[in-house]
Design a protein around this motif. Sequence first.
Motif, PDB file in Angstrom:
ATOM      1  N   TYR A 288       1.722 -14.521 -30.246  1.00 24.18           N
ATOM      2  CA  TYR A 288       0.611 -14.506 -31.195  1.00 24.18           C
ATOM      3  C   TYR A 288       0.933 -15.357 -32.425  1.00 24.18           C
ATOM      4  N   ASN A 289       2.163 -15.183 -32.995  1.00 17.25           N
ATOM      5  CA  ASN A 289       2.521 -15.885 -34.225  1.00 17.25           C
ATOM      6  C   ASN A 289       2.661 -17.389 -34.027  1.00 17.25           C
ATOM      7  N   THR A 290       3.231 -17.772 -32.887  1.00 19.82           N
ATOM      8  CA  THR A 290       3.575 -19.184 -32.707  1.00 19.82           C
ATOM      9  C   THR A 290       2.497 -19.993 -32.001  1.00 19.82           C
ATOM     10  N   VAL A 291       1.599 -19.340 -31.245  1.00 19.65           N
ATOM     11  CA  VAL A 291       0.607 -20.083 -30.466  1.00 19.65           C
ATOM     12  C   VAL A 291      -0.817 -19.691 -30.871  1.00 19.65           C
ATOM     13  N   VAL A 292      -1.164 -18.432 -30.654  1.00 22.21           N
ATOM     14  CA  VAL A 292      -2.543 -17.994 -30.876  1.00 22.21           C
ATOM     15  C   VAL A 292      -2.962 -18.194 -32.334  1.00 22.21           C
ATOM     16  N   ALA A 293      -2.062 -17.856 -33.270  1.00 19.15           N
ATOM     17  CA  ALA A 293      -2.413 -17.959 -34.695  1.00 19.15           C
ATOM     18  C   ALA A 293      -2.616 -19.396 -35.138  1.00 19.15           C
ATOM     19  N   GLN A 294      -2.187 -20.361 -34.347  1.00 15.30           N
ATOM     20  CA  GLN A 294      -2.346 -21.774 -34.710  1.00 15.30           C
ATOM     21  C   GLN A 294      -3.630 -22.392 -34.134  1.00 15.30           C
ATOM     22  N   ALA A 295      -4.433 -21.591 -33.405  1.00  7.57           N
ATOM     23  CA  ALA A 295      -5.677 -22.114 -32.832  1.00  7.57           C
ATOM     24  C   ALA A 295      -6.669 -22.481 -33.941  1.00  7.57           C
ATOM     25  N   GLN A 296      -7.365 -23.600 -33.766  1.00  9.90           N
ATOM     26  CA  GLN A 296      -8.349 -24.048 -34.764  1.00  9.90           C
ATOM     27  C   GLN A 296      -9.565 -23.129 -34.797  1.00  9.90           C
ATOM     28  N   LYS A 297     -10.028 -22.685 -33.623  1.00  7.44           N
ATOM     29  CA  LYS A 297     -11.135 -21.745 -33.547  1.00  7.44           C
ATOM     30  C   LYS A 297     -11.126 -21.065 -32.187  1.00  7.44           C
ATOM     31  N   ILE A 298     -11.851 -19.961 -32.097  1.00  2.74           N
ATOM     32  CA  ILE A 298     -11.933 -19.169 -30.867  1.00  2.74           C
ATOM     33  C   ILE A 298     -13.409 -18.899 -30.602  1.00  2.74           C
ATOM     34  N   ASP A 299     -13.914 -19.315 -29.440  1.00  2.00           N
ATOM     35  CA  ASP A 299     -15.309 -19.116 -29.073  1.00  2.00           C
ATOM     36  C   ASP A 299     -15.399 -18.114 -27.936  1.00  2.00           C
ATOM     37  N   VAL A 300     -16.349 -17.180 -28.047  1.00  2.00           N
ATOM     38  CA  VAL A 300     -16.630 -16.198 -26.999  1.00  2.00           C
ATOM     39  C   VAL A 300     -18.068 -16.413 -26.546  1.00  2.00           C
ATOM     40  N   ALA A 301     -18.239 -16.741 -25.299  1.00  2.00           N
ATOM     41  CA  ALA A 301     -19.583 -16.999 -24.766  1.00  2.00           C
ATOM     42  C   ALA A 301     -19.650 -16.501 -23.331  1.00  2.00           C
ATOM     43  N   ASP A 302     -20.586 -15.588 -23.053  1.00  5.87           N
ATOM     44  CA  ASP A 302     -20.761 -15.012 -21.719  1.00  5.87           C
ATOM     45  C   ASP A 302     -19.427 -14.457 -21.227  1.00  5.87           C
ATOM     46  N   ASP A 303     -18.921 -14.988 -20.133  1.00  5.61           N
ATOM     47  CA  ASP A 303     -17.680 -14.486 -19.536  1.00  5.61           C
ATOM     48  C   ASP A 303     -16.522 -15.442 -19.790  1.00  5.61           C
ATOM     49  N   ARG A 304     -16.503 -16.091 -20.932  1.00  2.38           N
ATOM     50  CA  ARG A 304     -15.448 -17.072 -21.215  1.00  2.38           C
ATOM     51  C   ARG A 304     -15.009 -16.954 -22.680  1.00  2.38           C
ATOM     52  N   VAL A 305     -13.697 -17.027 -22.873  1.00  3.47           N
ATOM     53  CA  VAL A 305     -13.106 -17.086 -24.215  1.00  3.47           C
ATOM     54  C   VAL A 305     -12.340 -18.407 -24.304  1.00  3.47           C
ATOM     55  N   THR A 306     -12.699 -19.227 -25.274  1.00  5.83           N
ATOM     56  CA  THR A 306     -12.102 -20.559 -25.382  1.00  5.83           C
ATOM     57  C   THR A 306     -11.349 -20.685 -26.708  1.00  5.83           C
ATOM     58  N   PHE A 307     -10.067 -21.074 -26.609  1.00  2.00           N
ATOM     59  CA  PHE A 307      -9.223 -21.309 -27.784  1.00  2.00           C
ATOM     60  C   PHE A 307      -9.140 -22.822 -27.983  1.00  2.00           C
ATOM     61  N   THR A 308      -9.426 -23.298 -29.189  1.00  2.00           N
ATOM     62  CA  THR A 308      -9.402 -24.717 -29.486  1.00  2.00           C
ATOM     63  C   THR A 308      -8.204 -25.040 -30.384  1.00  2.00           C
ATOM     64  N   PHE A 309      -7.399 -26.021 -29.972  1.00  2.00           N
ATOM     65  CA  PHE A 309      -6.229 -26.437 -30.727  1.00  2.00           C
ATOM     66  C   PHE A 309      -6.422 -27.858 -31.245  1.00  2.00           C
ATOM     67  N   LEU A 310      -5.702 -28.191 -32.304  1.00  2.00           N
ATOM     68  CA  LEU A 310      -5.767 -29.529 -32.861  1.00  2.00           C
ATOM     69  C   LEU A 310      -5.184 -30.548 -31.882  1.00  2.00           C
ATOM     70  N   PRO A 311      -5.532 -31.826 -32.019  1.00  2.00           N
ATOM     71  CA  PRO A 311      -4.985 -32.835 -31.102  1.00  2.00           C
ATOM     72  C   PRO A 311      -3.464 -32.885 -31.128  1.00  2.00           C
ATOM     73  N   ALA A 312      -2.852 -32.603 -32.279  1.00  2.00           N
ATOM     74  CA  ALA A 312      -1.381 -32.675 -32.370  1.00  2.00           C
ATOM     75  C   ALA A 312      -0.694 -31.479 -31.734  1.00  2.00           C
ATOM     76  N   HIS A 313      -1.458 -30.461 -31.339  1.00  3.06           N
ATOM     77  CA  HIS A 313      -0.868 -29.222 -30.820  1.00  3.06           C
ATOM     78  C   HIS A 313      -0.890 -29.184 -29.293  1.00  3.06           C
ATOM     79  N   LYS A 314      -0.554 -30.296 -28.690  1.00  5.11           N
ATOM     80  CA  LYS A 314      -0.552 -30.355 -27.221  1.00  5.11           C
ATOM     81  C   LYS A 314       0.469 -29.379 -26.639  1.00  5.11           C
TER      82      LYS A 314
END
Length: 561
Positions: free
Chosen positions: A451-477
């Motif tokens: 959570y601290n090292t990966v999830v907390a660094q997500a730019q945004k989190i979208d919840v739609a229907d049956d999908r949860v999408t985590f968006t990361f910055l381009p530098a966070h490959k």
Amino acid sequence: MSYQVLARKYRPQRFDDVVGQDVVTRTLRNAIASKRLAHAFVFAGSRGCGKTTTARILARALNCEKGPTPDPCGVCDACVEIAQGRDLDVLEIDAASHTGVDNIREVVIAGLAFPPARDRYKVFIIDEVHQLSSASFNALLKSIEEPPPHAVFMMATTELHKIPDTILSRSQVFEFRTISPKDITNQLKRIAEIEHIEGSDTAFALIARAAEGSMRDAQSALDQVIAFAGKTVGVDDVSTVLGLVGRDLLMDVIDAVVAEDGPRAFALTERAVESGTDLRLVCRELSQVVRDMMVMTVDPSRVGDAELAPEERERLAVLTREFSKEDLMRAFDLLSTAEQEIRNVSHPRYYFEMILLRWMHLRKLVPLSELLEQMGGAGIKSVPRTVSAPTSSKVAPTSNKIAPTSNKVAPTSSKLAPTSSAIAPSDKGAPASSLKDALLAEIRSGKGFFYNTVVAQAQKIDVADDRVTFTFLPAHKALREQFDQSRAWLEAAAERLSGRKIVVSAVQAATDNGEPLSPEPKAAAPAGPPKRDLKAEALESTGVQALLDVFPAEIRDVEEM
């Protein structure tokens, strides 16, 4: 007749009586039997291990009336006089008091010109030969190189490296080992039996340990203890007379460290100080116990090699199970350093108390390699410590990037059961937000490091229907790749919370602000090197990720030094 001390009374008279030097005595016996005797010998080793005694036995073997023989009779005139140090043909020289070249010329060089008065060989025993001057060694060199057939040189030393190579190359060198505590203990028990002295194995083992490989020191110590205790020798008597530390006190100290019992550690320190025990010696003995514990840990089959009485091994084995190898190595370094430093401090007692508290603290440390192994690289395992997660605005439940009235998830959706235990009743009107909050809470509690090292660094989190999408910055490959490794666990958690199949995925934003690329071309930026995302580089470091999980903190800014 005046009393004869034990060290002289039980001095070996034959090769078989020499304890702990089987290689040396066997070689000399075979050399005598096969008539392959050298004309010069160097006996090197620590004090009290039998160097001078072996030289005298060899002199008797050469000059015995039945000899040369590996087993001198011990009753002929030569054997008796050599044992008493009054044989005219066996000259013992103390190099510590005869260092000058004139002494060597008068005693050795002049004596070589005359054959033995009675014996078969003229023997020169030079004790502490390393203390001779350079001129004395030069004068001795020619005599050792080409001696007359009736001369034999035997040189004893505690510092072999100080003897010139020219002397060593013309002599047979025998290196005597320090005698093991087990052999010394057995010899002390034999002497006590002959002298009708009663004592426990622990008491004799304590004397042997204090002798540090010297049989003579052990016999002298036993003589001193007998004078104090009489016919019955106990552990307390040995500790009192020799100023030693009883193993019971050492075990109690280690037990207090295991229990992290500071008050008991202070009480044991007070007990040692009031009994007059040198705390430097306590540190030394504790390091010896730690060494015994390491022996048990590394190779349990060698438990008998530990310098312990049989009744001590069981308790030490129980304590050993409370320490890892890393704990024992750190403890040995701590105690060894303390032994050297405690002699220079103004308050040894206070210093020793702090050492025990520091030892307790060191046992709480977890090696970084073990920590990362427990983490499983990408957070597959959680650390067995409770660490509060840092608050991150990027994953705050009130993030304005997720509209609570999103029309993509109907408030009355039957797929989100309003009675789900993971979603509070007040969230019925916003099931998407509820699922998001519940999922983040589940990740935080089950995978704190992830959570601290990966999830907390997500730019945004979208919840739609049956999908949860985590968006990361381009530098966070790298973070997105770590996220994908835990995707199966995340989908299982989401399904468990919502009661239906949920797809969890991660994407990378097209721009640093998380917004998609605009169809209108933007003005070209001034030419120059690309700007580095130092924060992203730091977060991708495995070492930084491990520290974030151990210490609840948030990296707000990174500056290049």
